[in-house]
Motif scaffolding. Structure first.
Motif, PDB file in Angstrom:
ATOM      1  N   ARG A  74       0.773  -1.316   0.078  1.00 35.79           N
ATOM      2  CA  ARG A  74       0.016  -0.128   0.037  1.00 35.79           C
ATOM      3  C   ARG A  74       0.778   1.317   0.037  1.00 35.79           C
ATOM      4  NH1 ARG A  74      -3.562   2.940   3.522  1.00 35.79           N
ATOM      5  NH2 ARG A  74      -2.426   2.404   5.524  1.00 35.79           N
ATOM      6  N   ARG A  75       1.847   1.203   0.894  1.00 36.00           N
ATOM      7  CA  ARG A  75       2.680   2.412   0.917  1.00 36.00           C
ATOM      8  C   ARG A  75       3.484   2.740  -0.382  1.00 36.00           C
ATOM      9  NH1 ARG A  75       3.428   4.925   5.639  1.00 36.00           N
ATOM     10  NH2 ARG A  75       2.528   3.765   7.617  1.00 36.00           N
ATOM     11  N   GLN A  76       4.136   1.431  -1.110  1.00 38.17           N
ATOM     12  CA  GLN A  76       4.781   1.733  -2.370  1.00 38.17           C
ATOM     13  C   GLN A  76       3.584   2.224  -3.288  1.00 38.17           C
ATOM     14  OE1 GLN A  76       5.968  -1.773  -4.322  1.00 38.17           O
ATOM     15  NE2 GLN A  76       7.132  -1.063  -5.754  1.00 38.17           N
TER      16      GLN A  76
ATOM     17  N   LEU B 101       2.749   6.254  -7.371  1.00 34.53           N
ATOM     18  CA  LEU B 101       1.740   6.741  -8.071  1.00 34.53           C
ATOM     19  C   LEU B 101       1.481   8.232  -7.520  1.00 34.53           C
ATOM     20  CD1 LEU B 101       1.819   3.904  -9.174  1.00 34.53           C
ATOM     21  CD2 LEU B 101      -0.675   4.203  -9.501  1.00 34.53           C
ATOM     22  N   ARG B 102       2.137   8.791  -6.775  1.00 37.22           N
ATOM     23  CA  ARG B 102       1.775  10.097  -6.062  1.00 37.22           C
ATOM     24  C   ARG B 102       1.317  11.152  -7.068  1.00 37.22           C
ATOM     25  NH1 ARG B 102       5.107  13.319  -1.154  1.00 37.22           N
ATOM     26  NH2 ARG B 102       3.532  14.932  -0.756  1.00 37.22           N
TER      27      ARG B 102
ATOM     28  N   CYS C 191      -3.064   7.139   7.867  1.00 36.27           N
ATOM     29  CA  CYS C 191      -1.703   7.428   7.800  1.00 36.27           C
ATOM     30  C   CYS C 191      -1.204   7.454   9.164  1.00 36.27           C
ATOM     31  CB  CYS C 191      -1.557   8.547   6.912  1.00 36.27           C
ATOM     32  SG  CYS C 191      -2.114  10.187   7.625  1.00 36.27           S
ATOM     33  N   GLY C 192      -2.040   7.791  10.167  1.00 35.33           N
ATOM     34  CA  GLY C 192      -1.536   7.642  11.606  1.00 35.33           C
ATOM     35  C   GLY C 192      -1.295   9.110  11.814  1.00 35.33           C
TER      36      GLY C 192
ATOM     37  N   ALA D 242       1.390   8.830   1.688  1.00 37.43           N
ATOM     38  CA  ALA D 242       2.650   9.456   1.033  1.00 37.43           C
ATOM     39  C   ALA D 242       3.408  10.685   1.577  1.00 37.43           C
ATOM     40  CB  ALA D 242       2.386   9.492  -0.545  1.00 37.43           C
ATOM     41  N   ALA D 243       2.556  11.236   2.369  1.00 36.85           N
ATOM     42  CA  ALA D 243       3.115  12.625   2.881  1.00 36.85           C
ATOM     43  C   ALA D 243       4.444  12.539   3.596  1.00 36.85           C
ATOM     44  CB  ALA D 243       2.152  13.242   3.849  1.00 36.85           C
TER      45      ALA D 243
END
Length: 892
Positions: free
Chosen positions: A661-663, A668-669, A742-743, A708-709
């Motif tokens: 998920r993070r990748q 694809l940001r 994203c916590g 992705a921030a």
């Protein structure tokens, strides 16, 4: 079955009732502490059954009087049953009068007559009528009902029951009465009563047949502004059923009533449907797109029961899928037609399959595995399952696939001609469909098709293809098997309709010419042998096979395919389901490879080609936003776990999926930002498929951008602002999920503001609890957060919706938080199952089911899980609902 009893009910032991009850006249004086019920029955012996005593079912009733033909009579009690002997001989009818009392305010089980918010409601399916009066509480005893309700007029001004209102008036002492008569014979599980301070949205309609009907949606004062969508859904369902199947509304009025305390989603009582308020109340400020969609589906489902369940009902509870599987198929078809476009229909179909594969396939592989028509049960409420409902619907869908739409309609017409007003079986349904279509694939192999009703487990279809360029043929080798389940170690081959296609190099479907036979309806092959070889001729180029299109059968398909073939299907497959499925298989392969590799989880497991394929889908202008949101989603953790043979490590699964998920978020940001910019503003809110799809894609994009921030506060800040300012609940909830996912520290402030704004909206508070229950388990924080929320003033175990939002949200929806290494999640589960069992056994049993897959866990989870289940099973005072679940689990 009551607490302490352990007798198993078996399908093969079915015997017709020794008595028939033709008419029921009920006088009910409603009082929270002591409701008085006078039941006058017209009873006669069943001449086809040897003479025996009349045994009437009861549960937690106080018996005051029994009269036979107006005079006193002898009776005795056998446990909770009222037994009468020395009854008139022959088959002449006799009058039986029974006076009982019950206490609705103490009825926390929410079965029978109970109270919610100070008002009276009933739930009688499956065995709740016996908690109102003594009766032959079984679905094959059908009678006509006349019901007179009496109550304090100021406290309970609205008095409702089944059928038509025939009389109403004032009584002394500020009381009033209403008399209702239902002209249609029905089993007692379809009886209903509602009394309270309610208001109604009303609408009169004229159906295609020219008949006029009054429709009413009853809710508590203050909720009327949330009933427009429910009413519109009811109107659409009535008109659709008459158009699609020729089935007309058969009462002067049709009523829907909402209550906040309900064990189920809704109940199809004849003419008086009682609903969990979650599936009635909706307005843009408080309900999401998913809520609007669910309301339409459930309203449709319960109305469609008016024929498939009410007019034709079940002979016994083993035939539950006769009404539920058929009606789920009908409500799914209704929702697909309401969706309109081909793409929206496909999105609906994919959503239904996700539910089936995530929940029902797991059920088939677990300790509670059972056929669509079960063979035995300890507690029938445990068999209101996805196997009965969703798999049952897939069986009906296969019937339509085999017969075609016109053939299916002929079969259903004959079904009602033969069985209207009767209690019948699954065999009766399938036989009728075959009789209406002689020469069809169903009729020719009827005994084999019936195995779908009698064999448990999910069949596995294996496929292998070979292209012969010289001969221009494509050979497809198929085989089928089904794993053993409890009591069924060996399985027979099933009748499996496989819809298929061959995708060419340019993405178009190649012509299908099958050597030695014809395809059913042009693209369906029927697999009935253990193995079969299909040869397609005139194949001018090497194709990419596309099998099980539209998910034409509830099976697991295993076929070797290269990543390039899957990407080709993801890019070009004309079948939307298989296009989505190709992307899911690509992601699943990556996850399984990472799980098998051992060692540290790779931070970037997705290949560049895979990412490029997903980017192409996201940027494809020809695809609807809703489909993109589905195609870019990863398989769920529980579904990934189900693909493993055993020794499941839930923490590693979570870590692998999070890495993917993070990748996907980082790689694809720019594409996510493009998707957000093109979809986040949908204008004035409407729940139509196009607008809903855009909101879904914008929500996914926002979640990915927040993920992705990496310390950049821009996108979390935008999400926080959207929580505050969004014009509808869908966008607001999506933004809150993005912050939680994203916590980010802003999530806590957003949650506070969310609660402050909606603390007076019970259904939104349910969402607030559920969002936190599913929040990421950062440093083991999930369980402590849930424990703290249980102390919140708005939390109670007594309300099923509230219990489900927090407890089920955590135990089922937060795998990383629940499956702790220290076993604390399992200890928590055991405590809550026991606490709920003392209040509401049905809800407790549902929570108990969240541990069905414990035996497939790796250590130390497996040992800790077994210990928790054993702790529950060891309790001496345990309902049959929970006892059946944990006993079967420990037998794994």
């Amino acid at each position: 079955m009551r607490e302490g009893q352990t007798a198993v009910t078996r399908r093969l032991d079915y015997a017709p009732p020794a008595f028939w009850i033709d008419t029921v006249d009920l006088s009910i004086d409603l009082d929270p502490a002591k409701t008085r019920v006078l039941s006058k029955l017209t009873v006669r012996r069943n001449p086809d059954v040897p003479a025996q005593p009349l045994k009437l079912d009861g549960d937690e009733l106080n018996l005051a009087r029994v009269l036979l033909d107006g005079a006193g009579c002898s009776f005795r009690m056998e446990g909770e049953q009222l037994v009468l002997e020395n009854l008139p001989e022959g088959d002449a009818p006799f009058a039986l009068e029974i006076f009982t009392t019950c206490s609705p305010e103490k009825n926390s089980k929410l079965m029978g007559l109970f109270m919610s918010g100070g008002d009276f409601f009933t739930q009688c399916e499956s065995e709740g009528f016996r908690r109102i009066t003594y009766f032959l509480d079984r679905p094959d005893v059908m009678a006509t009902y006349t019901v007179t309700l009496r109550a304090d007029k100021q406290r309970w001004p609205v008095l409702l029951s089944n059928g038509n209102l025939v009389d109403a008036g004032e009584l002394e002492g500020g009381r009033h009465y209403a008399t209702w008569h239902d002209p249609h014979k029905k089993p007692c599980y379809l009886f209903a009563v509602v009394a309270g301070k309610l208001v109604a949205r009303e609408q009169r309609i004229t159906t295609r047949s020219g008949n006029n009907h009054l429709l009413q949606v009853w809710v508590r004062p203050g909720d009327l502004d949330q009933t427009e969508h429910a009413m519109n859904s009811l109107v659409h369902a009535i008109l659709w059923d008459e158009w699609r199947f020729g089935l007309k509304l058969d009462l002067e009025r049709f009523m829907v009533v909402a209550t906040s305390d309900f064990n189920f989603g809704a109940m199809e009582n004849k003419g008086l449907n009682i609903f969990n308020s979650k599936y009635v109340l909706a307005k843009p400020a408080t309900a999401t797109d998913a809520d609007f969609e669910a309301i339409e589906g459930v309203i449709g489902h319960e109305y469609f029961h008016n024929w498939t369940g009410d007019r034709v009902t079940c002979r016994d509870w083993f035939q539950l899928s006769l009404k539920e599987g058929l009606t789920v198929f009908r409500d799914q078809s209704f929702s697909m037609d309401m969706a309109g476009t081909a793409s929206a229909r496909a999105v609906k179909r994919i959503g239904d399959v996700i539910t089936l594969r995530t929940v029902q396939f797991a059920e088939d592989a677990g300790p509670m595995a059972h056929p669509v028509r079960p063979d035995e049960y300890l507690e029938i409420t445990n068999f209101y399952t996805t196997t009965i409902y969703e798999k049952g619907a897939e069986v009906v869908r296969m019937v339509e696939t085999l017969l075609g739409r016109e053939g299916f309609r002929r079969g259903l017409d004959l079904y009602f001609q033969r069985h209207d007003g009767h209690a019948v079986t699954c065999d009766d349904f399938i036989q009728t469909m075959a009789d209406a279509t002689p020469g069809s694939a169903l009729a020719e192999r009827l005994p084999q098709f019936k195995l779908w009703y009698s064999q448990a487990g999910t069949p596995v279809v294996r496929a292998q293809g070979h292209y012969d360029a010289a001969a221009q043929t494509y050979t497809l080798q198929l085989s089928q098997s089904c794993p053993p389940t409890a009591g069924q170690p060996a399985k027979q081959p099933m009748l499996i309709p496989l819809r298929l296609g061959l995708v060419g190099l340019d993405g178009r479907d190649l012509p299908l010419t099958l050597q030695g036979g014809a395809l059913l309806h042009g693209d369906v092959v029927v697999l009935h042998e253990p193995a079969a070889t299909l040869v397609f001729s005139g194949v001018t180029q090497e194709p990419v096979p596309s099998l099980l299109r539209g998910f034409s059968a509830p099976v697991k398909l295993q076929m070797e395919a290269t990543p390039e073939q899957l990407m080709h299907r993801l890019a070009h497959d004309s079948d939307p389901f298989n296009r989505w499925e190709a992307g899911q298989q690509l992601a699943l392969r990556v996850a399984l490879a990472q799980l098998a590799a051992g060692g540290e989880v790779a931070p970037a497991p997705l290949s560049d080609a895979h990412l490029a394929a997903l980017r192409a889908v996201l940027r494809d202008a020809a695809l609807d936003a809703a489909f993109k949101a589905l195609a870019l989603g990863l398989p769920g953790e529980s579904y990934i776990a189900d693909q493993l043979p055993g020794n499941v490590d839930p923490q590693r699964i979570h870590a692998v999926r999070e890495a993917m998920r993070r990748q996907l978020a980082h790689a694809l940001r720019a594409d996510w930002q493009w998707a957000w910019e093109h979809n986040h503003d949908t204008g004035a809110y409407t729940p139509d498929p196009v607008s809903s799809g855009r909101r879904a894609l914008a929500g996914l994009a926002l979640a990915m951008l927040c993920l992705a921030a990496d310390g950049d506060a821009v996108w979390p800040g935008k999400a926080y602002q959207r929580v505050k300012d969004a014009g509808n609940m869908t966008d607001r909830e999506n933004a809150l999920q993005a912050l939680l996912g994203c916590g980010h520290p802003l999530a806590a402030r957003a949650l506070e503001g969310f609660y402050a704004r909606f603390s007076h909206e019970a259904l939104v508070v349910d969402k607030w609890f559920a969002l936190q229950a599913r929040a990421p388990d950062v440093a083991g924080s999930a369980l402590p957060a849930v424990l703290a929320l249980m102390q919140h003033p708005d939390f109670t175990l007594k309300n099923p919706n509230r219990a489900r939002s927090l407890l089920f949200g955590f135990c089922s929806g937060n795998p990383a938080g629940f499956h702790r290494l220290d076993g604390a999640g399992y200890t928590f589960w055991a405590g809550q199952v026991l606490a709920l069992d003392a209040i509401n056994p049905q809800v407790a049993a549902r929570l108990a089911r969240t541990m069905d897959a414990w035996a497939r866990l790796a250590e130390p989870w497996r040992g800790a899980a077994r210990e928790a289940i054993a702790r529950v099973a060891a309790q001496p005072k345990l309902s049959n609902d929970v006892r059946e679940v944990v006993t079967r689990a420990l037998a794994e």
